[in-house]
Design a protein around this motif. Sequence first.
Motif, PDB file in Angstrom:
ATOM      1  N   ARG A 158       0.879  -1.102   0.198  1.00 41.84           N
ATOM      2  CA  ARG A 158       0.012   0.169  -0.025  1.00 41.84           C
ATOM      3  C   ARG A 158       0.945   0.997  -0.025  1.00 41.84           C
ATOM      4  NH1 ARG A 158      -3.059   2.851   4.255  1.00 41.84           N
ATOM      5  NH2 ARG A 158      -1.777   1.637   6.107  1.00 41.84           N
ATOM      6  N   LYS A 159       0.570   2.157  -0.867  1.00 38.34           N
ATOM      7  CA  LYS A 159       1.178   3.323  -0.907  1.00 38.34           C
ATOM      8  C   LYS A 159       0.909   4.384   0.406  1.00 38.34           C
ATOM      9  CE  LYS A 159       2.641   4.750  -5.338  1.00 38.34           C
ATOM     10  NZ  LYS A 159       2.724   5.630  -6.652  1.00 38.34           N
ATOM     11  N   VAL A 184       7.384   3.608  -7.348  1.00 39.42           N
ATOM     12  CA  VAL A 184       6.946   2.912  -6.107  1.00 39.42           C
ATOM     13  C   VAL A 184       5.295   2.643  -6.830  1.00 39.42           C
ATOM     14  CG1 VAL A 184       5.987   2.742  -3.761  1.00 39.42           C
ATOM     15  CG2 VAL A 184       8.095   3.872  -4.430  1.00 39.42           C
ATOM     16  N   GLN A 185       5.079   1.311  -6.868  1.00 38.32           N
ATOM     17  CA  GLN A 185       3.811   0.715  -7.383  1.00 38.32           C
ATOM     18  C   GLN A 185       3.200  -0.091  -6.309  1.00 38.32           C
ATOM     19  OE1 GLN A 185       4.582  -1.247 -11.126  1.00 38.32           O
ATOM     20  NE2 GLN A 185       5.534   0.872 -12.009  1.00 38.32           N
ATOM     21  N   GLU A 186       1.757   0.424  -6.078  1.00 38.51           N
ATOM     22  CA  GLU A 186       0.977  -0.535  -5.203  1.00 38.51           C
ATOM     23  C   GLU A 186       0.562  -1.804  -5.598  1.00 38.51           C
ATOM     24  OE1 GLU A 186      -3.257   0.363  -2.793  1.00 38.51           O
ATOM     25  OE2 GLU A 186      -1.722   1.981  -2.863  1.00 38.51           O
TER      26      GLU A 186
END
Length: 86
Positions: free
Chosen positions: A53-54, A77-79
Amino acid sequence: MSQEDRIAQATAVQTRYEDMLLRLPNVVGVGVGLIYQGGSPTGEVGLVVMVERKLPAAQLAPAERIPSELDGVRVDVQEVGVISAF
């Protein structure tokens, strides 16, 4: 720089920093892939750090924040949620 060179550079950065990144809270994976901005791929190759989760940077201690760039390679950054094997 050619696309092959960018992939090679990003792969070298992944090898160098993967263990450190995987020790950060919420990080579930690290790979080489396309950078996304606003939900769309940019065509740029970089290091993809996958998180459950971001979170806003303000909720993270400075030591827990993922850098936006490592050794000249952009970091995205990828959730992805929870990853589990079947």
